[in-house]
Write a protein that holds these residues in place. Structure first.
Motif, PDB file in Angstrom:
ATOM      1  N   SER A 188      61.811  22.281  14.697  1.00 56.60           N
ATOM      2  CA  SER A 188      62.847  23.302  14.872  1.00 56.60           C
ATOM      3  C   SER A 188      63.867  22.877  15.922  1.00 56.60           C
ATOM      4  CB  SER A 188      62.215  24.643  15.264  1.00 56.60           C
ATOM      5  OG  SER A 188      61.486  24.518  16.485  1.00 56.60           O
ATOM      6  N   SER A 189      63.402  22.271  17.002  1.00 53.38           N
ATOM      7  CA  SER A 189      64.314  21.791  18.041  1.00 53.38           C
ATOM      8  C   SER A 189      65.155  20.630  17.526  1.00 53.38           C
ATOM      9  CB  SER A 189      63.531  21.356  19.280  1.00 53.38           C
ATOM     10  OG  SER A 189      62.843  22.441  19.849  1.00 53.38           O
ATOM     11  N   ALA A 190      64.526  19.740  16.762  1.00 54.74           N
ATOM     12  CA  ALA A 190      65.272  18.621  16.183  1.00 54.74           C
ATOM     13  C   ALA A 190      66.365  19.131  15.250  1.00 54.74           C
ATOM     14  CB  ALA A 190      64.323  17.684  15.438  1.00 54.74           C
ATOM     15  N   GLY A 191      66.057  20.173  14.490  1.00 58.25           N
ATOM     16  CA  GLY A 191      67.052  20.755  13.607  1.00 58.25           C
ATOM     17  C   GLY A 191      68.224  21.348  14.371  1.00 58.25           C
ATOM     18  N   THR A 192      67.941  21.993  15.482  1.00 60.45           N
ATOM     19  CA  THR A 192      69.004  22.551  16.323  1.00 60.45           C
ATOM     20  C   THR A 192      69.895  21.446  16.859  1.00 60.45           C
ATOM     21  OG1 THR A 192      67.648  24.449  16.952  1.00 60.45           O
ATOM     22  CG2 THR A 192      69.476  23.882  18.420  1.00 60.45           C
ATOM     23  N   HIS A 193      69.283  20.356  17.320  1.00 62.36           N
ATOM     24  CA  HIS A 193      70.074  19.242  17.856  1.00 62.36           C
ATOM     25  C   HIS A 193      70.893  18.553  16.763  1.00 62.36           C
ATOM     26  CE1 HIS A 193      68.649  19.698  21.830  1.00 62.36           C
ATOM     27  NE2 HIS A 193      67.429  19.230  21.629  1.00 62.36           N
ATOM     28  N   LEU A 194      70.335  18.432  15.572  1.00 61.36           N
ATOM     29  CA  LEU A 194      71.095  17.841  14.463  1.00 61.36           C
ATOM     30  C   LEU A 194      72.351  18.668  14.193  1.00 61.36           C
ATOM     31  CD1 LEU A 194      71.515  15.918  12.075  1.00 61.36           C
ATOM     32  CD2 LEU A 194      69.994  17.409  10.731  1.00 61.36           C
ATOM     33  N   ALA A 195      72.195  19.976  14.114  1.00 59.21           N
ATOM     34  CA  ALA A 195      73.351  20.842  13.863  1.00 59.21           C
ATOM     35  C   ALA A 195      74.378  20.721  14.980  1.00 59.21           C
ATOM     36  CB  ALA A 195      72.891  22.292  13.719  1.00 59.21           C
ATOM     37  N   GLY A 196      73.899  20.676  16.228  1.00 58.79           N
ATOM     38  CA  GLY A 196      74.815  20.560  17.358  1.00 58.79           C
ATOM     39  C   GLY A 196      75.565  19.246  17.373  1.00 58.79           C
ATOM     40  N   VAL A 197      74.889  18.176  16.980  1.00 56.90           N
ATOM     41  CA  VAL A 197      75.531  16.853  16.960  1.00 56.90           C
ATOM     42  C   VAL A 197      76.599  16.792  15.867  1.00 56.90           C
ATOM     43  CG1 VAL A 197      75.107  14.431  16.359  1.00 56.90           C
ATOM     44  CG2 VAL A 197      73.667  15.583  18.054  1.00 56.90           C
ATOM     45  N   VAL A 198      76.327  17.378  14.719  1.00 58.21           N
ATOM     46  CA  VAL A 198      77.340  17.402  13.654  1.00 58.21           C
ATOM     47  C   VAL A 198      78.591  18.124  14.139  1.00 58.21           C
ATOM     48  CG1 VAL A 198      77.881  18.314  11.357  1.00 58.21           C
ATOM     49  CG2 VAL A 198      75.681  17.187  11.768  1.00 58.21           C
ATOM     50  N   VAL A 199      78.404  19.246  14.816  1.00 61.91           N
ATOM     51  CA  VAL A 199      79.552  19.960  15.401  1.00 61.91           C
ATOM     52  C   VAL A 199      80.277  19.065  16.395  1.00 61.91           C
ATOM     53  CG1 VAL A 199      80.245  21.894  16.876  1.00 61.91           C
ATOM     54  CG2 VAL A 199      78.591  22.261  15.038  1.00 61.91           C
ATOM     55  N   GLY A 200      79.505  18.399  17.265  1.00 58.95           N
ATOM     56  CA  GLY A 200      80.107  17.538  18.282  1.00 58.95           C
ATOM     57  C   GLY A 200      80.879  16.377  17.685  1.00 58.95           C
ATOM     58  N   LEU A 201      80.341  15.773  16.644  1.00 53.28           N
ATOM     59  CA  LEU A 201      81.041  14.656  15.997  1.00 53.28           C
ATOM     60  C   LEU A 201      82.356  15.125  15.381  1.00 53.28           C
ATOM     61  CD1 LEU A 201      77.990  12.899  14.327  1.00 53.28           C
ATOM     62  CD2 LEU A 201      79.518  11.845  16.000  1.00 53.28           C
TER      63      LEU A 201
END
Length: 366
Positions: free
Chosen positions: A114-127
């Motif tokens: 679940s935490s990895a999924g949150t970070h994936l979503a955040g990184v896509v936004v950041g990119l």
């Protein structure tokens, strides 16, 4: 930058606007100038700056913090994998989620899925914020890899994360109320829990309330929640008087506010004062509660009452959804009260905790 658009070919050399801070932004302004002229291009660039400012303004602080944390995890991964930071290809994103599950935490252990999924979503936004193209297909491939790897972890007997938060239940409300001391802090705790349960509060919701945001009306309370994370969660939540005054949120709110007015300085009873205040062990008001102090209070209150499954900051929110479902409340009414989208996946996930027990193949077998 002091240069302006060149009049002979209408191509901007540079523009003193944030929209032109990178090559992509400058190219965009150049195309606008060629199509619409210099003045229109400048106005369009100013509109882009305004859009950026509005997006920053409306992004909740905790969401911005999550994005920043996710980006720090991404930069650690890029250093580890020797990959360019500003490239969100399918391979790099799949490698990212694999690394997170295997060893991505700062202590060398893997993240919970679940935490990895949150970070994936955040990184896509950041990119994307940094001008990097991330396609839906590339993101979907990383999400599919994450889900598959999470299943393999379970098959291997490895469970990560804290699991689902406990839901507050009506029986728990009685325990909590009866365990509260007869003090200002005790009355504050009752009001915090009982009102929070009835409007499905997150920790930031009571922390963001002013006393003027809670209106006493003939049928109960109207709580104006203005600190929600989404457009759905900003709402006027109506709370009815309950049949049993012992756990009635309206009566608890009235008792708390009356005692606060009698025992604290008048400024804490003003409409622009925090609705819920911190109180030290001597009974002195220390200021308004913040989200972390609300979370700690909810945990402390449940522990004091001996609630079997200790609460977290989300337990009151889950409690409204699950209790409403068990009582046969309409899903739309629950969603509107708690500030969920009407087809919210998280709300439906809470419903699944109680669905399937009555009409179940094991009922009455023995």
């Amino acid at each position: 930058m002091s240069e302006t658009f060149a009049p002979d070919d209408a191509r901007p050399a540079a523009v003193p606007l944030r929209a032109a801070d990178d090559a992509a932004g400058q190219d965009l302004i150049t195309r606008w100038a060629e199509r619409h002229g210099v003045d229109a291009a400048r106005r369009l660039a100013e509109a882009e700056d305004l859009a950026d400012a509005v997006a920053k303004e409306i992004t909740p602080e905790n969401t911005a913090d999550t994005y920043a944390k996710s980006w720090r995890v991404w930069t650690r991964f890029c250093v580890f994998a020797r990959l360019p930071e500003l490239e969100g290809s399918r391979g790099s994103l799949v490698a990212f989620v694999t690394w997170m599950l295997r060893e991505g935490r700062a202590n060398g252990k893997g993240y919970a899925p679940s935490s990895a999924g949150t970070h994936l979503a955040g990184v896509v936004v950041g990119l994307r914020e940094r001008g990097c193209a991330v396609t839906r297909d590339d993101q979907a491939a990383a999400r599919k890899a994450l889900d598959g790897l999470a299943v393999k972890l379970l098959q291997e007997g490895e469970r990560r994360g804290r699991g689902q938060a406990a839901a507050a239940e009506v029986a728990d409300l009685y325990r909590v109320v009866r365990a509260c001391p007869g003090t200002l802090a005790g009355d504050r705790d009752k009001a915090l829990i009982l009102t929070g349960f009835h409007y499905a509060s997150r920790s930031q919701d009571p922390a963001g309330l002013l006393s003027g945001d809670v209106a006493l009306v003939s049928r109960g309370l109207v709580v104006s929640v203005l600190t929600g994370k989404t457009k759905h969660s900003v709402r006027d939540a109506k709370i009815n008087y309950q049949d049993d005054p012992e756990i009635c949120p309206v009566e608890a709110w009235k008792a708390y506010r009356s005692r606060l007015a009698a025992e604290a300085e008048p400024r804490w009873s003003q409409p622009d004062a925090p609705a819920f205040v911190g109180i030290d062990r001597h009974g002195n008001v220390t200021g308004g509660m913040v989200p972390d102090s609300v979370t700690r209070a909810v945990k402390r209150i449940s522990a004091r009452a001996g609630v079997a499954l200790s609460w977290t900051g989300h337990s009151l929110r889950i409690g409204l959804a699950t209790t409403g479902r068990k009582k046969g409340k309409d899903a739309v009414a629950i969603a509107d009260q708690g500030g969920w989208a009407r087809h919210s996946r998280s709300m439906n996930g809470y419903f699944q905790r109680v669905d399937g027990w009555e009409d179940n193949a094991t009922v009455g077998l023995t």
